[in-house]
Design an enzyme around this catalytic site. Structure first.
Site, PDB file in Angstrom:
ATOM      1  N   HIS A 114       0.862  -1.187   0.000  1.00  0.00           N
ATOM      2  CA  HIS A 114       0.000   0.000   0.000  1.00  0.00           C
ATOM      3  C   HIS A 114       0.901   1.241   0.000  1.00  0.00           C
ATOM      4  O   HIS A 114       2.013   1.201   0.519  1.00  0.00           O
ATOM      5  CB  HIS A 114      -0.830  -0.064   1.284  1.00  0.00           C
ATOM      6  CG  HIS A 114      -1.911   0.957   1.412  1.00  0.00           C
ATOM      7  ND1 HIS A 114      -1.662   2.248   1.824  1.00  0.00           N
ATOM      8  CD2 HIS A 114      -3.242   0.878   1.215  1.00  0.00           C
ATOM      9  CE1 HIS A 114      -2.806   2.923   1.882  1.00  0.00           C
ATOM     10  NE2 HIS A 114      -3.779   2.116   1.515  1.00  0.00           N
ATOM     11  N   ASP A 192       3.146  -4.324   8.157  1.00  0.00           N
ATOM     12  CA  ASP A 192       1.944  -3.506   8.019  1.00  0.00           C
ATOM     13  C   ASP A 192       0.751  -4.468   8.091  1.00  0.00           C
ATOM     14  O   ASP A 192       0.440  -5.167   7.127  1.00  0.00           O
ATOM     15  CB  ASP A 192       2.009  -2.772   6.672  1.00  0.00           C
ATOM     16  CG  ASP A 192       0.677  -2.170   6.263  1.00  0.00           C
ATOM     17  OD1 ASP A 192      -0.309  -2.298   7.016  1.00  0.00           O
ATOM     18  OD2 ASP A 192       0.625  -1.589   5.165  1.00  0.00           O
ATOM     19  N   GLN A 195      -4.460  -4.882   6.972  1.00  0.00           N
ATOM     20  CA  GLN A 195      -5.473  -5.783   6.406  1.00  0.00           C
ATOM     21  C   GLN A 195      -5.535  -7.117   7.135  1.00  0.00           C
ATOM     22  O   GLN A 195      -6.355  -7.965   6.791  1.00  0.00           O
ATOM     23  CB  GLN A 195      -5.182  -6.051   4.923  1.00  0.00           C
ATOM     24  CG  GLN A 195      -5.372  -4.850   4.035  1.00  0.00           C
ATOM     25  CD  GLN A 195      -6.814  -4.364   4.021  1.00  0.00           C
ATOM     26  OE1 GLN A 195      -7.758  -5.130   4.217  1.00  0.00           O
ATOM     27  NE2 GLN A 195      -6.991  -3.079   3.803  1.00  0.00           N
ATOM     28  N   LYS A 218     -10.332  -0.590  10.576  1.00  0.00           N
ATOM     29  CA  LYS A 218     -10.439  -1.733   9.659  1.00  0.00           C
ATOM     30  C   LYS A 218     -10.749  -3.019  10.421  1.00  0.00           C
ATOM     31  O   LYS A 218     -10.884  -4.077   9.822  1.00  0.00           O
ATOM     32  CB  LYS A 218      -9.137  -1.911   8.872  1.00  0.00           C
ATOM     33  CG  LYS A 218      -8.907  -0.813   7.822  1.00  0.00           C
ATOM     34  CD  LYS A 218      -7.625  -1.092   7.063  1.00  0.00           C
ATOM     35  CE  LYS A 218      -7.122   0.103   6.297  1.00  0.00           C
ATOM     36  NZ  LYS A 218      -7.876   0.373   5.077  1.00  0.00           N
ATOM     37  N   CYS A 356      -4.888   2.596  -3.566  1.00  0.00           N
ATOM     38  CA  CYS A 356      -3.641   3.111  -2.953  1.00  0.00           C
ATOM     39  C   CYS A 356      -2.511   2.106  -3.118  1.00  0.00           C
ATOM     40  O   CYS A 356      -1.692   1.926  -2.197  1.00  0.00           O
ATOM     41  CB  CYS A 356      -3.820   3.452  -1.481  1.00  0.00           C
ATOM     42  SG  CYS A 356      -4.955   4.804  -1.218  1.00  0.00           S
TER      43      CYS A 356
HETATM   44  C1  LIG Z   1      -2.307  -2.645   3.603  1.00  0.00           C
HETATM   45  C2  LIG Z   1      -2.621  -1.275   4.119  1.00  0.00           C
HETATM   46  N1  LIG Z   1      -1.682  -0.563   4.743  1.00  0.00           N
HETATM   47  C3  LIG Z   1      -1.924   0.654   5.241  1.00  0.00           C
HETATM   48  C4  LIG Z   1      -3.152   1.242   5.122  1.00  0.00           C
HETATM   49  C5  LIG Z   1      -3.386   2.597   5.695  1.00  0.00           C
HETATM   50  O1  LIG Z   1      -4.280   2.543   6.749  1.00  0.00           O
HETATM   51  P1  LIG Z   1      -4.868   3.878   7.408  1.00  0.00           P
HETATM   52  O2  LIG Z   1      -5.434   4.680   6.258  1.00  0.00           O
HETATM   53  O3  LIG Z   1      -5.900   3.406   8.351  1.00  0.00           O
HETATM   54  O4  LIG Z   1      -3.721   4.576   8.055  1.00  0.00           O
HETATM   55  C6  LIG Z   1      -4.175   0.556   4.465  1.00  0.00           C
HETATM   56  C7  LIG Z   1      -5.508   1.188   4.261  1.00  0.00           C
HETATM   57  O5  LIG Z   1      -6.191   0.885   3.307  1.00  0.00           O
HETATM   58  C8  LIG Z   1      -3.910  -0.737   3.965  1.00  0.00           C
HETATM   59  O6  LIG Z   1      -4.860  -1.443   3.342  1.00  0.00           O
END
Ligand SMILES: Cc1ncc(COP(=O)(O)O)c(C=O)c1O
Length: 398
Positions: A114, A192, A195, A218, A356
């Site tokens: 992401h 990270d 998900q 999430k 993203c």
């Molecule tokens: C794999 C992954 N990493 C990071 C993020 C960023 O999360 P946040 O927008 O809650 O900071 C997302 C959000 O879609 C994501 O899917």
């Protein structure tokens, strides 16, 4: 299955919500906790000598303990509250990478990541003269483990930062293989887990990762609250990321000394209500149990994959052997946004776009996909409605 736990489905009985990878709906227990706090118990934390403030401080402490248990961290002060995964990664980039990595060292991500786990590293690498590279994926959307092994051996890797589960394709990455691979060359590892937290049991001690982060919104919790887990010794050695109130011990004209963990990384008044309401969200997941969540979501994934594969001109992007309940797809001659708009008219909420994750789209040489992602409240009937609506999209464009 569990729609009755989520008030939104009382207000929108016909809604089929399939944008869970973006954000999840909230169970009544989380909404009630927020309402109760604002209505009956609201006060700031730490500073108050009065009872309301002490009770709020206790609730924040309880939530940190619940989070510690949720990820199985060894120490409660290893849990830092942030605004979300994005802020957690920026914290590690600005504090750990900026001060502990040396010019000539490389930050390695993967082609699946992401933007939140890409851009912060790319920026800090530019600023500090560090290398920034990605491990490629294959055409099923799986990390190329041979390439990973080679890059980890040959590059001077200081940090491997990768997603546990891909938001764009649903691939569950083999982090239990990649973490030891990186640690064997002395690199640190950040996962990270944005998900993963709502689908997979997290055990940071078993994984032996250095950092793990996820977002409350999430995993059925509030927005504006996220978690950074970091190994205590590392966090202790890292400088603060933001400066101000609540993160200091002594302030004079000449110098400031900083608070201990975790306050050192929590400058300013935190999102108190959101921290407190993270606890019922995590308890909601644990109440169902990750085995049951997996069984339920896997059944939906199999049903949807089989039905969508049978639709002519539809191609699923991301066919990894290990997948969470996320299906990205494209349809010949139909833009993903048009798919999303037609499905919306049927009361089905999916996502269309690059999610993203533009490097993933670049790999498959497509601008965007339509994406259906499932959660605990989705049902087999939801999948039937999705499939019927996609059939309808096809006939409209034929
Ligand atoms: C794999 C992954 N990493 C990071 C993020 C960023 O999360 P946040 O927008 O809650 O900071 C997302 C959000 O879609 C994501 O899917």
């Amino acid at each position: 299955m569990r729609k009755y736990d989520f008030p939104i489905f009382e207000h929108h009985p016909d809604l089929i919500y399939l944008d869970n990878a973006a954000t999840t709906q909230k169970p009544k227990s989380v909404i009630d906790c927020l309402t109760q706090f604002y209505q009956n118990d609201y006060a700031t934390i730490h500073r108050g000598v009065y009872q309301l403030s002490q009770a709020a401080t206790q609730k924040v402490d309880d939530s940190r303990l619940a989070t510690q248990r949720f990820v199985n961290a060894q120490h409660v002060e290893e849990i830092i509250f942030t605004r979300g995964t994005t802020e957690a990664i920026n914290l590690v980039a600005r504090s750990f990478a900026a001060t502990q990595l040396k010019p000539g060292q490389t930050i390695l991500v993967t082609e699946l990541d992401h933007h939140a786990n890409w851009v912060p590293w790319q920026q800090i690498a530019k600023e500090k003269g560090l290398g920034f590279e990605f491990i490629p994926i294959n055409d099923r959307g799986e990390i190329d483990l041979e390439a990973a092994q080679k890059m980890i051996k040959e590059r001077n890797v200081g940090l491997l930062a990768l997603s546990h589960v891909s938001n764009a394709l649903g691939t569950i990455n083999p982090i239990e293989i990649l973490i030891p691979m990186a640690k064997a060359v002395g690199a640190k590892v950040l996962i990270d887990g944005a998900q993963a937290a709502s689908h997979v049991q997290i055990d940071v001690q078993a994984l032996d990762c250095d950092f793990y982060c996820f977002s409350g919104h999430k995993c059925y919790g509030p927005t504006g609250i996220g978690v950074l887990y970091g190994k205590k010794a590392l966090l202790k050695a890292m400088p603060p990321y933001q400066f101000g109130g609540d993160m200091v011990e002594t302030v004079t004209q000449g110098y400031t000394t900083f608070a201990q963990l975790p306050e050192k990384f929590e400058a300013g008044t935190p999102p108190i209500a959101e921290i407190i309401a993270l606890k019922p969200a995590l308890e909601y997941l644990q109440g169902i149990g990750f085995l049951e969540i997996h069984r339920h979501e896997e059944a939906l994934l199999i049903q949807a994959t089989q039905a969508l594969q049978a639709i002519p001109d539809l191609q699923i992007i991301g066919t990894a052997a290990q997948k969470a309940a996320v299906i990205s797809f494209i349809m010949e001659g139909i833009h993903p946004h048009d798919i999303g708009t037609i499905l919306d008219a049927e009361n089905i909420a999916i996502r269309a776009g690059h999610h993203c994750a533009q490097p993933v789209m670049q790999h498959f040489q497509i601008p965007a996909t339509a994406r259906a992602s499932f959660g605990v409240y989705n049902t087999s009937a939801d999948v039937d409605r999705l499939v019927a609506a996609i059939e309808k999209v096809r006939t409209i464009f034929k």
